[in-house]
Design a protein around this motif. Structure first.
Motif, PDB file in Angstrom:
ATOM      1  N   LYS A 165       0.819  -1.208   0.000  1.00 31.72           N
ATOM      2  CA  LYS A 165       0.000   0.000   0.000  1.00 31.72           C
ATOM      3  C   LYS A 165       0.855   1.261   0.000  1.00 31.72           C
ATOM      4  O   LYS A 165       0.516   2.258  -0.648  1.00 31.72           O
ATOM      5  CB  LYS A 165      -0.923  -0.003   1.217  1.00 31.72           C
ATOM      6  N   SER A 166       1.965   1.215   0.732  1.00 29.65           N
ATOM      7  CA  SER A 166       2.839   2.391   0.782  1.00 29.65           C
ATOM      8  C   SER A 166       3.533   2.635  -0.563  1.00 29.65           C
ATOM      9  O   SER A 166       4.054   3.720  -0.809  1.00 29.65           O
ATOM     10  CB  SER A 166       3.889   2.227   1.880  1.00 29.65           C
ATOM     11  N   ASP A 167       3.540   1.627  -1.418  1.00 29.91           N
ATOM     12  CA  ASP A 167       4.149   1.746  -2.747  1.00 29.91           C
ATOM     13  C   ASP A 167       3.059   1.725  -3.823  1.00 29.91           C
ATOM     14  O   ASP A 167       3.242   1.170  -4.896  1.00 29.91           O
ATOM     15  CB  ASP A 167       5.151   0.606  -2.959  1.00 29.91           C
ATOM     16  N   SER A 168       1.900   2.354  -3.513  1.00 28.94           N
ATOM     17  CA  SER A 168       0.784   2.378  -4.454  1.00 28.94           C
ATOM     18  C   SER A 168       1.112   3.257  -5.659  1.00 28.94           C
ATOM     19  O   SER A 168       1.875   4.227  -5.559  1.00 28.94           O
ATOM     20  CB  SER A 168      -0.480   2.901  -3.771  1.00 28.94           C
ATOM     21  N   VAL A 169       0.504   2.911  -6.788  1.00 23.53           N
ATOM     22  CA  VAL A 169       0.745   3.629  -8.040  1.00 23.53           C
ATOM     23  C   VAL A 169      -0.591   4.060  -8.639  1.00 23.53           C
ATOM     24  O   VAL A 169      -1.561   3.293  -8.628  1.00 23.53           O
ATOM     25  CB  VAL A 169       1.499   2.742  -9.054  1.00 23.53           C
ATOM     26  N   ALA A 170      -0.652   5.292  -9.145  1.00 25.70           N
ATOM     27  CA  ALA A 170      -1.871   5.802  -9.776  1.00 25.70           C
ATOM     28  C   ALA A 170      -1.975   5.301 -11.209  1.00 25.70           C
ATOM     29  O   ALA A 170      -1.034   5.443 -12.002  1.00 25.70           O
ATOM     30  CB  ALA A 170      -1.874   7.323  -9.749  1.00 25.70           C
ATOM     31  N   MET A 171      -3.109   4.676 -11.544  1.00 22.30           N
ATOM     32  CA  MET A 171      -3.367   4.234 -12.897  1.00 22.30           C
ATOM     33  C   MET A 171      -3.811   5.430 -13.759  1.00 22.30           C
ATOM     34  O   MET A 171      -4.298   6.445 -13.237  1.00 22.30           O
ATOM     35  CB  MET A 171      -4.478   3.182 -12.910  1.00 22.30           C
ATOM     36  N   PRO A 172      -3.661   5.345 -15.077  1.00 18.37           N
ATOM     37  CA  PRO A 172      -4.142   6.434 -15.950  1.00 18.37           C
ATOM     38  C   PRO A 172      -5.656   6.591 -15.837  1.00 18.37           C
ATOM     39  O   PRO A 172      -6.372   5.630 -15.538  1.00 18.37           O
ATOM     40  CB  PRO A 172      -3.731   5.962 -17.348  1.00 18.37           C
ATOM     41  N   ASP A 173      -6.155   7.821 -16.063  1.00 18.44           N
ATOM     42  CA  ASP A 173      -7.596   8.045 -16.094  1.00 18.44           C
ATOM     43  C   ASP A 173      -8.224   7.253 -17.238  1.00 18.44           C
ATOM     44  O   ASP A 173      -7.596   7.054 -18.289  1.00 18.44           O
ATOM     45  CB  ASP A 173      -7.906   9.534 -16.287  1.00 18.44           C
ATOM     46  N   ASP A 174      -9.454   6.800 -17.037  1.00 22.70           N
ATOM     47  CA  ASP A 174     -10.167   6.006 -18.043  1.00 22.70           C
ATOM     48  C   ASP A 174     -11.092   6.898 -18.861  1.00 22.70           C
ATOM     49  O   ASP A 174     -11.952   7.594 -18.301  1.00 22.70           O
ATOM     50  CB  ASP A 174     -10.999   4.906 -17.368  1.00 22.70           C
ATOM     51  N   PHE A 175     -10.959   6.879 -20.187  1.00 18.06           N
ATOM     52  CA  PHE A 175     -11.838   7.648 -21.074  1.00 18.06           C
ATOM     53  C   PHE A 175     -13.220   6.997 -21.113  1.00 18.06           C
ATOM     54  O   PHE A 175     -13.348   5.778 -21.230  1.00 18.06           O
ATOM     55  CB  PHE A 175     -11.253   7.705 -22.480  1.00 18.06           C
ATOM     56  N   LEU A 176     -14.259   7.842 -21.008  1.00 18.09           N
ATOM     57  CA  LEU A 176     -15.635   7.333 -20.974  1.00 18.09           C
ATOM     58  C   LEU A 176     -16.436   7.724 -22.201  1.00 18.09           C
ATOM     59  O   LEU A 176     -17.209   6.907 -22.720  1.00 18.09           O
ATOM     60  CB  LEU A 176     -16.346   7.858 -19.716  1.00 18.09           C
ATOM     61  N   GLY A 177     -16.301   8.967 -22.657  1.00 17.21           N
ATOM     62  CA  GLY A 177     -17.097   9.424 -23.794  1.00 17.21           C
ATOM     63  C   GLY A 177     -17.083  10.940 -23.889  1.00 17.21           C
ATOM     64  O   GLY A 177     -16.199  11.609 -23.354  1.00 17.21           O
ATOM     65  N   HIS A 178     -18.089  11.496 -24.578  1.00 18.32           N
ATOM     66  CA  HIS A 178     -18.204  12.937 -24.763  1.00 18.32           C
ATOM     67  C   HIS A 178     -19.597  13.410 -24.360  1.00 18.32           C
ATOM     68  O   HIS A 178     -20.578  12.680 -24.474  1.00 18.32           O
ATOM     69  CB  HIS A 178     -17.954  13.332 -26.225  1.00 18.32           C
ATOM     70  N   ALA A 179     -19.681  14.651 -23.898  1.00 13.32           N
ATOM     71  CA  ALA A 179     -20.958  15.255 -23.518  1.00 13.32           C
ATOM     72  C   ALA A 179     -21.000  16.688 -24.015  1.00 13.32           C
ATOM     73  O   ALA A 179     -19.979  17.383 -24.022  1.00 13.32           O
ATOM     74  CB  ALA A 179     -21.159  15.213 -22.001  1.00 13.32           C
ATOM     75  N   MET A 180     -22.207  17.147 -24.445  1.00 18.49           N
ATOM     76  CA  MET A 180     -22.385  18.513 -24.923  1.00 18.49           C
ATOM     77  C   MET A 180     -23.361  19.262 -24.027  1.00 18.49           C
ATOM     78  O   MET A 180     -24.436  18.770 -23.707  1.00 18.49           O
ATOM     79  CB  MET A 180     -22.913  18.536 -26.359  1.00 18.49           C
ATOM     80  N   VAL A 181     -22.983  20.470 -23.626  1.00 19.20           N
ATOM     81  CA  VAL A 181     -23.827  21.313 -22.777  1.00 19.20           C
ATOM     82  C   VAL A 181     -24.989  21.872 -23.591  1.00 19.20           C
ATOM     83  O   VAL A 181     -24.798  22.325 -24.724  1.00 19.20           O
ATOM     84  CB  VAL A 181     -23.002  22.469 -22.178  1.00 19.20           C
ATOM     85  N   PHE A 182     -26.203  21.840 -23.008  1.00 20.35           N
ATOM     86  CA  PHE A 182     -27.353  22.415 -23.694  1.00 20.35           C
ATOM     87  C   PHE A 182     -28.069  23.484 -22.880  1.00 20.35           C
ATOM     88  O   PHE A 182     -28.929  24.195 -23.393  1.00 20.35           O
ATOM     89  CB  PHE A 182     -28.355  21.323 -24.096  1.00 20.35           C
ATOM     90  N   ARG A 183     -27.726  23.618 -21.587  1.00 20.29           N
ATOM     91  CA  ARG A 183     -28.280  24.716 -20.797  1.00 20.29           C
ATOM     92  C   ARG A 183     -27.307  25.079 -19.696  1.00 20.29           C
ATOM     93  O   ARG A 183     -26.775  24.200 -19.011  1.00 20.29           O
ATOM     94  CB  ARG A 183     -29.630  24.348 -20.201  1.00 20.29           C
ATOM     95  N   THR A 184     -27.081  26.391 -19.524  1.00 22.69           N
ATOM     96  CA  THR A 184     -26.090  26.842 -18.554  1.00 22.69           C
ATOM     97  C   THR A 184     -26.719  27.776 -17.526  1.00 22.69           C
ATOM     98  O   THR A 184     -27.634  28.541 -17.832  1.00 22.69           O
ATOM     99  CB  THR A 184     -24.934  27.590 -19.246  1.00 22.69           C
ATOM    100  N   PHE A 185     -26.173  27.684 -16.313  1.00 28.07           N
ATOM    101  CA  PHE A 185     -26.481  28.622 -15.245  1.00 28.07           C
ATOM    102  C   PHE A 185     -25.147  29.163 -14.751  1.00 28.07           C
ATOM    103  O   PHE A 185     -24.106  28.914 -15.353  1.00 28.07           O
ATOM    104  CB  PHE A 185     -27.274  27.933 -14.134  1.00 28.07           C
ATOM    105  N   ASP A 186     -25.151  29.912 -13.665  1.00 31.46           N
ATOM    106  CA  ASP A 186     -23.935  30.589 -13.215  1.00 31.46           C
ATOM    107  C   ASP A 186     -22.787  29.615 -12.958  1.00 31.46           C
ATOM    108  O   ASP A 186     -21.692  29.754 -13.515  1.00 31.46           O
ATOM    109  CB  ASP A 186     -24.246  31.406 -11.961  1.00 31.46           C
ATOM    110  N   LYS A 187     -23.026  28.611 -12.108  1.00 31.27           N
ATOM    111  CA  LYS A 187     -21.955  27.675 -11.733  1.00 31.27           C
ATOM    112  C   LYS A 187     -22.294  26.227 -12.048  1.00 31.27           C
ATOM    113  O   LYS A 187     -21.544  25.324 -11.684  1.00 31.27           O
ATOM    114  CB  LYS A 187     -21.661  27.810 -10.239  1.00 31.27           C
ATOM    115  N   VAL A 188     -23.427  25.995 -12.699  1.00 27.19           N
ATOM    116  CA  VAL A 188     -23.888  24.645 -13.021  1.00 27.19           C
ATOM    117  C   VAL A 188     -24.391  24.629 -14.462  1.00 27.19           C
ATOM    118  O   VAL A 188     -24.896  25.646 -14.954  1.00 27.19           O
ATOM    119  CB  VAL A 188     -25.028  24.213 -12.074  1.00 27.19           C
ATOM    120  N   SER A 189     -24.239  23.512 -15.139  1.00 25.31           N
ATOM    121  CA  SER A 189     -24.796  23.365 -16.480  1.00 25.31           C
ATOM    122  C   SER A 189     -25.302  21.943 -16.668  1.00 25.31           C
ATOM    123  O   SER A 189     -24.912  21.025 -15.936  1.00 25.31           O
ATOM    124  CB  SER A 189     -23.757  23.712 -17.550  1.00 25.31           C
TER     125      SER A 189
END
Length: 376
Positions: free
Chosen positions: A328-352
C-alpha cells in the motif's frame, strides 16, 4: 523582400493549417449531404469529421438567408475547399420551412429545458404555505396560497417549482444532495461528504461552497387576488401536483435557447466534474442528461463539448511487496479512463446540464471533465 517573405510564410502557414485540418475529415465522408428531418448538427458533423465538436471550424454560414447559421431539412450541404481548407456550404430554398436542425435531439432534452432551473438561494423565494381545503397535494383548477409575493398583481402568471437537490463544491470533488420540502438536505451522504473533503452551504465563496440549487417546475398558476402578504394562485391545466413548500418564480416567456452549435471546451477549471446523473441514478450512458459543476461564470456555453473521464485507480504493488502495508505504501496511480463525450445544452452561473453524446464506458457522478481532444 521582407514583405515578400512574410507573404510566402503566411501562405505556407495557411496551407499547412488547411492540410492539418483536412486530416480531421473522415475518410468515408460524403461530398454532399441532403439534410433530413430528425438530423442533428452533431450527427451531420460526425458524417464529415472525426471530431464533431469541430463543426464551427468547417461550417461556412450562408449570408443570403435570414438566419445564416441555421440549417433546415432539404438543405444540400457540399464540401468545398477554400485556400486548401475544407468547408461545408449550404444551398437550398431561400425561404425555409419547418424547424431548424438542432445541435442535439430536442426530444431528449426538452423536459430538462422546460422543467429544470438552478438558483443560488431558495430561502428568499416566495413559497406555497397552504392549499385549498388543506389538501396535501393540489392540481389544475385548484387554489394554492403563496406567501412572499410582494409587489405581485392579479392576473400575473407565476411558475411553481420544487427544490430537488443542491450542488456543492467540496475540497476534493463536487457532489449533489437531495432536499426536502423546506429546501433543506433530506439526508447527508456522509461517505460522499467526507470523501469530498467536507463542505457547507454556508461556506465562503471560493474553493468550497454552494454551486446552486436545482428546482423542478411543477405547474403554472395565475394570481387571482392578494390579501395582505398572501396571494391566491389558481393552478393551470399543465403541470404536476403542487404541495406546501414549493417555491414560486416568475414565469419565463422563453426559458431556453435551442439554437447553438457544437464547440470544443477551452479554459475551464480543472475541478470540473459530473455532479449528478438524471432520474436519481448514479450511472449513465449515451443520450443521458448529466449535471456539471461548471457554468457560464466558467466560460461554459450552450454547445460546449467535454470529454468524460474516470479517475485512475490507486493500486498497491502486491507483486513487488509481499506484505500488504508495504504494498500500500508503494501504491501507483493508474491512468484516467476515457468514458465518452458530452455537450452542454443549458447553462447557469456555476452549473450546467449536458447530454452524453457517445461513450464506451458508464459515466458516474464525480467523473472528470476534460477537453474533448484530451488523450489522457
Amino acid at each position: 523582400m521582407l514583405k515578400r517573405l512574410l507573404a510566402v510564410f503566411t501562405a505556407t502557414f495557411i496551407a499547412l493549417a488547411g492540410i492539418a485540418f483536412a486530416a480531421e475529415l473522415r475518410q468515408d465522408h460524403p461530398s454532399t449531404y441532403v439534410v433530413r428531418k430528425g438530423d442533428t448538427l452533431w450527427d451531420i458533423s460526425a458524417r464529415f469529421l472525426q471530431k464533431p465538436w469541430l463543426w464551427p471550424e468547417i461550417w461556412q454560414a450562408n449570408p443570403q438567408v435570414k438566419n445564416p447559421h441555421r440549417i433546415y431539412p432539404g438543405d444540400v450541404l457540399s464540401l468545398v475547399y477554400i485556400g486548401g481548407r475544407p468547408y461545408l456550404s449550404s444551398s437550398g430554398p431561400q425561404i425555409k420551412t419547418g424547424d431548424a436542425i438542432g445541435a442535439i435531439p430536442l426530444s431528449q432534452i426538452e423536459p430538462f429545458l422546460k422543467e429544470l432551473t438552478v438558483v443560488n438561494d431558495v430561502e428568499s423565494l416566495p413559497y406555497v404555505i397552504g392549499l385549498e381545503e388543506d389538501r396535501l397535494l393540489s392540481s389544475a383548477g385548484q387554489v394554492a396560497y403563496v406567501r412572499g409575493l410582494s409587489g405581485a398583481q392579479a392576473g400575473q402568471v407565476v411558475q411553481i417549482a420544487r427544490p430537488m437537490q443542491d450542488y456543492v463544491r467540496g475540497k476534493n470533488f463536487d457532489y449533489a444532495t437531495d432536499l426536502n420540502y423546506r429546501g433543506e438536505r433530506l439526508h447527508q451522504n456522509w461517505s460522499t461528504h467526507w470523501a469530498a473533503g467536507g463542505a457547507s452551504r454556508d461556506a465562503p465563496k471560493g474553493k468550497r461552497g454552494l454551486l446552486g440549487i436545482e428546482l423542478n417546475k411543477q405547474a403554472l398558476g395565475e394570481i387571482t387576488q392578494i390579501q395582505g402578504e398572501i396571494a391566491v394562485v389558481v393552478l393551470r391545466d399543465e403541470g404536476r401536483e403542487v404541495r406546501v413548500g414549493d417555491r414560486v418564480l416568475p414565469a419565463e416567456a422563453a426559458p431556453y435557447d435551442s439554437s447553438f452549435m457544437p464547440q470544443a471546451a477551452t479554459n475551464f477549471p480543472a475541478h470540473a466534474r459530473v455532479l449528478s446523473v438524471t432520474d436519481a441514478i448514479r450511472v449513465g450512458g449515451p443520450q443521458t442528461v448529466i449535471a456539471l459543476s461548471v457554468g457560464s461564470s466558467d466560460g461554459v456555453r450552450n454547445g460546449t463539448t467535454f470529454s468524460l473521464w474516470h479517475d485512475g485507480a490507486i493500486r498497491p504493488d502486491n507483486v513487488k511487496h509481499k506484505f500488504p502495508l508495504n504494498a500500500k505504501s508503494d501504491s501507483v496511480a493508474m491512468p484516467d479512463d476515457f468514458l465518452g463525450h458530452a455537450m452542454v445544452f443549458r447553462t447557469f452561473d456555476k452549473v450546467s446540464y449536458a447530454l452524453i453524446m457517445d461513450g464506451i464506458r458508464p459515466v458516474r457522478t464525480g467523473d472528470l471533465l476534460k477537453s474533448p481532444d484530451a488523450t489522457q
